[in-house]
Structures are given as structure tokens and as C-alpha cells.
Motif scaffolding. Structure first.
Motif, PDB file in Angstrom:
ATOM      1  N   SER A   1       0.852  -1.183   0.000  1.00  0.00           N
ATOM      2  CA  SER A   1       0.000   0.000   0.000  1.00  0.00           C
ATOM      3  C   SER A   1       0.890   1.234   0.000  1.00  0.00           C
ATOM      4  N   ALA A   2       0.303   2.364  -0.360  1.00  0.00           N
ATOM      5  CA  ALA A   2       1.061   3.617  -0.398  1.00  0.00           C
ATOM      6  C   ALA A   2       1.681   3.907   0.964  1.00  0.00           C
ATOM      7  N   LYS A   3       2.967   4.266   0.940  1.00  0.00           N
ATOM      8  CA  LYS A   3       3.712   4.689   2.132  1.00  0.00           C
ATOM      9  C   LYS A   3       3.795   3.611   3.209  1.00  0.00           C
ATOM     10  N   LYS A   4       3.621   2.360   2.823  1.00  0.00           N
ATOM     11  CA  LYS A   4       3.753   1.242   3.777  1.00  0.00           C
ATOM     12  C   LYS A   4       4.749   0.232   3.226  1.00  0.00           C
ATOM     13  N   PRO A   5       5.378  -0.548   4.093  1.00  0.00           N
ATOM     14  CA  PRO A   5       6.269  -1.597   3.578  1.00  0.00           C
ATOM     15  C   PRO A   5       5.459  -2.718   2.937  1.00  0.00           C
ATOM     16  N   LEU A   6       6.137  -3.523   2.129  1.00  0.00           N
ATOM     17  CA  LEU A   6       5.488  -4.718   1.588  1.00  0.00           C
ATOM     18  C   LEU A   6       5.031  -5.586   2.764  1.00  0.00           C
ATOM     19  N   GLU A   7       3.789  -6.079   2.650  1.00  0.00           N
ATOM     20  CA  GLU A   7       3.243  -6.915   3.726  1.00  0.00           C
ATOM     21  C   GLU A   7       2.969  -8.311   3.184  1.00  0.00           C
ATOM     22  N   LEU A   8       3.498  -9.296   3.868  1.00  0.00           N
ATOM     23  CA  LEU A   8       3.249 -10.688   3.463  1.00  0.00           C
ATOM     24  C   LEU A   8       1.790 -11.034   3.715  1.00  0.00           C
ATOM     25  N   MET A   9       1.141 -11.654   2.707  1.00  0.00           N
ATOM     26  CA  MET A   9      -0.254 -12.088   2.860  1.00  0.00           C
ATOM     27  C   MET A   9      -0.327 -13.602   3.044  1.00  0.00           C
ATOM     28  N   PHE A  10       0.199 -14.336   2.070  1.00  0.00           N
ATOM     29  CA  PHE A  10       0.080 -15.795   2.085  1.00  0.00           C
ATOM     30  C   PHE A  10       1.391 -16.429   1.637  1.00  0.00           C
ATOM     31  N   VAL A  11       1.644 -17.640   2.166  1.00  0.00           N
ATOM     32  CA  VAL A  11       2.789 -18.437   1.731  1.00  0.00           C
ATOM     33  C   VAL A  11       2.288 -19.828   1.370  1.00  0.00           C
ATOM     34  N   TYR A  12       2.742 -20.331   0.235  1.00  0.00           N
ATOM     35  CA  TYR A  12       2.473 -21.709  -0.163  1.00  0.00           C
ATOM     36  C   TYR A  12       3.811 -22.418  -0.328  1.00  0.00           C
ATOM     37  N   ASN A  13       3.927 -23.564   0.316  1.00  0.00           N
ATOM     38  CA  ASN A  13       5.129 -24.372   0.263  1.00  0.00           C
ATOM     39  C   ASN A  13       4.714 -25.749  -0.241  1.00  0.00           C
ATOM     40  N   PHE A  14       5.216 -26.154  -1.408  1.00  0.00           N
ATOM     41  CA  PHE A  14       4.788 -27.415  -2.017  1.00  0.00           C
ATOM     42  C   PHE A  14       3.260 -27.477  -2.112  1.00  0.00           C
ATOM     43  N   LYS A  15       2.651 -26.392  -2.562  1.00  0.00           N
ATOM     44  CA  LYS A  15       1.203 -26.270  -2.790  1.00  0.00           C
ATOM     45  C   LYS A  15       0.378 -26.224  -1.504  1.00  0.00           C
ATOM     46  N   GLU A  16       1.014 -26.334  -0.344  1.00  0.00           N
ATOM     47  CA  GLU A  16       0.276 -26.265   0.920  1.00  0.00           C
ATOM     48  C   GLU A  16       0.406 -24.855   1.499  1.00  0.00           C
ATOM     49  N   GLN A  17      -0.731 -24.309   1.920  1.00  0.00           N
ATOM     50  CA  GLN A  17      -0.662 -22.979   2.529  1.00  0.00           C
ATOM     51  C   GLN A  17      -0.044 -23.101   3.913  1.00  0.00           C
ATOM     52  N   THR A  18       1.058 -22.399   4.127  1.00  0.00           N
ATOM     53  CA  THR A  18       1.746 -22.499   5.404  1.00  0.00           C
ATOM     54  C   THR A  18       1.657 -21.225   6.227  1.00  0.00           C
ATOM     55  N   GLU A  19       1.183 -20.159   5.617  1.00  0.00           N
ATOM     56  CA  GLU A  19       1.074 -18.914   6.362  1.00  0.00           C
ATOM     57  C   GLU A  19      -0.068 -18.062   5.818  1.00  0.00           C
ATOM     58  N   ASN A  20      -0.823 -17.500   6.732  1.00  0.00           N
ATOM     59  CA  ASN A  20      -1.895 -16.574   6.388  1.00  0.00           C
ATOM     60  C   ASN A  20      -1.806 -15.460   7.415  1.00  0.00           C
ATOM     61  N   ASN A  21      -1.320 -14.321   6.985  1.00  0.00           N
ATOM     62  CA  ASN A  21      -1.044 -13.249   7.940  1.00  0.00           C
ATOM     63  C   ASN A  21      -2.287 -12.422   8.247  1.00  0.00           C
ATOM     64  N   SER A  22      -3.283 -13.069   8.845  1.00  0.00           N
ATOM     65  CA  SER A  22      -4.502 -12.361   9.279  1.00  0.00           C
ATOM     66  C   SER A  22      -5.129 -11.572   8.138  1.00  0.00           C
TER      67      SER A  22
END
Lengths: 114, 115
Positions: B38-59
Motif C-alpha cells: 500500500s502507499a507509504k507502507k512496507p510490503l506486507e506478506l499475505m500468504f505463503v504456499y510451500n509445495f502447494k500447501e498454505q503455510t502462512e496466512n497473515n490475518s
């Protein structure tokens, strides 16, 4: 609460001189650090990285220094060239499962003046 | 095609629309990521997929729904978004190894505007 901080939103440097971009972090679990460069309308491009077992890594005109006790890293570009004008992001991660997202700073806009 | 590609590059949508962002990586990696800038904000991690499995969902709110059908493709399905969701959405990929971090490579991003 920002875990990776780049306190200078912008930096202006004359062509040929050294550019020094700074980054501070608060999470002591971080042990891998990266610098990315971003031009407008493009995604970030990987530049250089350093792991916590080192205090310096060099690649051509780019050198990254890590001071773990101060939780501080810096990117030195020498000599600076007009094409270096871009936004530079510092990013950090902790080795866990191997696929971890990166925590980014807000970026520093580097402007190289002729 | 090389590297990480994203389509569309620009998207304008109303709050009641449903759309999808697509990401494809041609690097043989096994992990893929969605970030939001977003404007004036750092990149924010949303989701991570590792070997097709979702391993992270940052709220992330449920109006964002990721899908990873295989290790080369990643989608972000969007529905009933809000104007504050307007941002640059970046996809990245990396080779994941236990105990080691490899560099993440980013696509060019999708510039999303929600009216």
C-alpha cells in the motif's frame, strides 16, 4: 510495530560518489537479510544478501555490512551510477521451515545526481 | 517467458465485483507468496504456499482467497473488496529448503484500484 526500519525515505548522492543506505531491525530471530531494488511499475529485484554468520558480503559495486550487536545493516554502492536511482528495500527473515515470507522496510528512494 | 509473471498488470474493480489475480513462475521453485504494497507502507506478506500447501496466512480478511493448484501457479481471488484494498499486489517465488532460506524473486505486480 515495524520490525525492519529504514529511517531515510530518500537519499540524494552525486554520481561517482558512495551511496550508503541504512536499515535497522528489532527481531533478534532474524538471521538472513536481503536488499532489493525497485523501479517504478516493476517488482522488486534481488540485489544482495547476507546471513548472520557473516558481517560483510560483496558483489561488484555493492557491499552489505551487518552489525548484529547493533541490529543494523547497511548497503554501500560505490561508485554510484545514474541507473542506481531506484527505491531500495531492506528485508529480513528467520530460518524456520525454509519457506518464510520476508519482512520489509518501507524503502529508501535513492537519487543519483549527475 | 522467464522469471515470475503476473496478470493482469492493472485492474480496476467495483466493490461488488469478483476478480482473480494470476501468478506464474518459470523458475522451478516450490514456494510461492503473495505480498501487498500500500502507499507509504512496507510490503506486507499475505500468504505463503510451500509445495502447494498454505503455510502462512497473515490475518488476511476472507475477501482475499488464495489458490495454488500446482507449484508453478498461484491465484488470488478477490470478492467484495473495499477501497482501502487498493494497492500493488506482488507475487514471489523461491526454492524452499528446511534450515535454509533462498532468495525470493518477484513478479512485476498487479496495480489494483477498488472503486
Amino acid at each position: 510495530d515495524q520490525q525492519v526500519k529504514q529511517n531515510s525515505p530518500s537519499l540524494s548522492v552525486q554520481e561517482g560518489r558512495i551511496s550508503i543506505l541504512n536499515c535497522d531491525y528489532t527481531n533478534s530471530m532474524f538471521d538472513y537479510f536481503l536488499w532489493y531494488k525497485k523501479y517504478p511499475a516493476e517488482g522488486p529485484t534481488f540485489l544482495i544478501s547476507i546471513s548472520s554468520i557473516k558481517d560483510k558480503n560483496e558483489d561488484g559495486r555493492f557491499t552489505v555490512f551487518l552489525n548484529k550487536s547493533a541490529k543494523h545493516l547497511s548497503l554501500h554502492i560505490v561508485p554510484s551510477q545514474p541507473g542506481d536511482s531506484a527505491v531500495y528495500f531492506c528485508a529480513a527473515s528467520a530460518v524456520q521451515g525454509g519457506a518464510d515470507g520476508l519482512t520489509f522496510g518501507k524503502g529508501t528512494h535513492l537519487i543519483i545526481q549527475p | 517467458e522467464t522469471g515470475v509473471t503476473q496478470t493482469p498488470r492493472h485492474l480496476v474493480m467495483g466493490m461488488t465485483n469478483k476478480k482473480s489475480l494470476k501468478c506464474e513462475q518459470h523458475l522451478g521453485h516450490n514456494a510461492m507468496y503473495w505480498y501487498k504494497q500500500s502507499a507509504k507502507k512496507p510490503l506486507e506478506l499475505m500468504f505463503v504456499y510451500n509445495f502447494k500447501e498454505q503455510t502462512e496466512n497473515n490475518s488476511v480478511p476472507s475477501r482475499f482467497s488464495p489458490e495454488c493448484p500446482n507449484s508453478s501457479h498461484l491465484f488470488l481471488h478477490l470478492h467484495t473488496l473495499q477501497p482501502e484494498d487498493s494497492a500493488l499486489y506482488l507475487c514471489a517465488s523461491s526454492q524452499a529448503h528446511r534450515g535454509r532460506i533462498d532468495t525470493q524473486y518477484f513478479g512485476p505486480g498487479t496495480r489494483l484500484t477498488v472503486l
